[in-house]
Design a protein around this motif. Structure first.
Motif, mmCIF file in Angstrom:
data_model
loop_
_atom_site.group_PDB
_atom_site.id
_atom_site.type_symbol
_atom_site.label_atom_id
_atom_site.label_comp_id
_atom_site.label_asym_id
_atom_site.label_seq_id
_atom_site.Cartn_x
_atom_site.Cartn_y
_atom_site.Cartn_z
ATOM 1 N N VAL A 1 0.839 -1.205 0.000
ATOM 2 C CA VAL A 1 0.000 0.000 0.000
ATOM 3 C C VAL A 1 0.870 1.249 0.000
ATOM 4 N N ALA A 2 1.917 1.255 0.820
ATOM 5 C CA ALA A 2 2.783 2.431 0.943
ATOM 6 C C ALA A 2 3.509 2.748 -0.360
ATOM 7 N N THR A 3 3.941 1.709 -1.074
ATOM 8 C CA THR A 3 4.743 1.912 -2.282
ATOM 9 C C THR A 3 3.922 1.897 -3.565
ATOM 10 N N LEU B 1 14.031 -0.245 5.082
ATOM 11 C CA LEU B 1 13.189 -0.046 3.904
ATOM 12 C C LEU B 1 13.942 0.728 2.829
ATOM 13 N N PRO B 2 13.756 0.340 1.574
ATOM 14 C CA PRO B 2 14.459 1.031 0.487
ATOM 15 C C PRO B 2 13.886 2.419 0.247
ATOM 16 N N SER B 3 14.714 3.303 -0.244
ATOM 17 C CA SER B 3 14.243 4.637 -0.604
ATOM 18 C C SER B 3 13.404 4.542 -1.875
ATOM 19 N N ARG B 4 12.658 5.568 -2.143
ATOM 20 C CA ARG B 4 11.883 5.634 -3.380
ATOM 21 C C ARG B 4 12.825 5.559 -4.577
ATOM 22 N N GLN B 5 13.945 6.255 -4.492
ATOM 23 C CA GLN B 5 14.921 6.270 -5.574
ATOM 24 C C GLN B 5 15.489 4.875 -5.839
ATOM 25 N N ALA B 6 15.730 4.108 -4.777
ATOM 26 C CA ALA B 6 16.252 2.749 -4.951
ATOM 27 C C ALA B 6 15.244 1.861 -5.671
ATOM 28 N N LEU B 7 13.973 2.021 -5.352
ATOM 29 C CA LEU B 7 12.941 1.234 -6.023
ATOM 30 C C LEU B 7 12.793 1.664 -7.483
ATOM 31 N N LEU B 8 12.874 2.969 -7.726
ATOM 32 C CA LEU B 8 12.808 3.458 -9.112
ATOM 33 C C LEU B 8 13.983 2.933 -9.927
ATOM 34 N N ALA B 9 15.154 2.827 -9.300
ATOM 35 C CA ALA B 9 16.343 2.323 -9.993
ATOM 36 C C ALA B 9 16.182 0.858 -10.410
ATOM 37 N N LEU B 10 15.267 0.143 -9.754
ATOM 38 C CA LEU B 10 14.984 -1.239 -10.127
ATOM 39 C C LEU B 10 13.961 -1.307 -11.266
ATOM 40 N N GLY B 11 13.543 -0.134 -11.736
ATOM 41 C CA GLY B 11 12.574 -0.085 -12.829
ATOM 42 C C GLY B 11 11.133 -0.212 -12.372
ATOM 43 N N ARG C 1 7.498 1.157 -10.651
ATOM 44 C CA ARG C 1 6.653 2.355 -10.520
ATOM 45 C C ARG C 1 6.224 2.451 -9.068
ATOM 46 N N VAL C 2 6.607 3.542 -8.418
ATOM 47 C CA VAL C 2 6.386 3.708 -6.988
ATOM 48 C C VAL C 2 5.557 4.967 -6.752
ATOM 49 N N ARG C 3 4.698 4.893 -5.760
ATOM 50 C CA ARG C 3 3.868 6.065 -5.424
ATOM 51 C C ARG C 3 4.767 7.279 -5.179
ATOM 52 N N PRO C 4 4.362 8.445 -5.665
ATOM 53 C CA PRO C 4 5.194 9.641 -5.484
ATOM 54 C C PRO C 4 5.306 10.076 -4.018
ATOM 55 N N ASP C 5 4.362 9.664 -3.175
ATOM 56 C CA ASP C 5 4.396 10.074 -1.771
ATOM 57 C C ASP C 5 5.054 9.038 -0.853
ATOM 58 N N TYR C 6 5.632 7.973 -1.433
ATOM 59 C CA TYR C 6 6.293 6.959 -0.605
ATOM 60 C C TYR C 6 7.570 7.534 0.000
ATOM 61 N N ASP C 7 7.674 7.448 1.311
ATOM 62 C CA ASP C 7 8.871 7.856 2.048
ATOM 63 C C ASP C 7 9.082 6.819 3.148
ATOM 64 N N PRO C 8 10.173 6.072 3.107
ATOM 65 C CA PRO C 8 10.365 5.017 4.107
ATOM 66 C C PRO C 8 10.353 5.536 5.543
ATOM 67 N N ALA C 9 10.757 6.765 5.759
ATOM 68 C CA ALA C 9 10.773 7.313 7.118
ATOM 69 C C ALA C 9 9.367 7.369 7.721
#
Length: 101
Positions: A24-26, A63-73, A75-83
């Motif tokens: 849900v978060a990502t 938890l991975p950062s949004r950028q780390a998930l994007l680097a895996l190709g 699509r991640v929610r724009p408001d996802y923040d692991p903190a």
């Protein structure tokens, strides 16, 4: 000597986020998250059994950062923040928050 957290009856520890809540978060689907866990691309994977067949969650301070998930190709929610999904804060962050008050 016990620290303030121990004095209040809680021991410092690591927390976890359930796979469903991470999805849900990502915005990632369950199958993708489980695949990433099995491939070792998500640190802190937790399983309900030793055979790694039933996923439980992820250690929330890994938890991975949004950028780390994007680097895996992915699509991640724009408001996802692991903190936002950590079950605790460190003393350093608490001290910073108190200093800003």
């Amino acid at each position: 000597m016990p620290d303030e957290t121990e004095a209040r009856g809680r021991l410092p520890s690591r927390g976890a986020i359930r796979v469903e809540d991470f999805c849900v978060a990502t915005g990632l689907d369950h199958a993708t998250v489980v695949r990433l866990m099995r491939e070792g691309k998500l640190a802190g994977a937790l399983w309900r059994d030793k055979e790694s067949t039933r996923p439980f969650g992820l250690i929330d301070d890994q938890l991975p950062s949004r950028q780390a998930l994007l680097a895996l190709g992915l699509r991640v929610r724009p408001d996802y923040d692991p903190a936002d999904h950590r079950s605790f804060t460190t003393d350093d962050h608490e001290d910073d928050a108190e200093a800003g008050s």
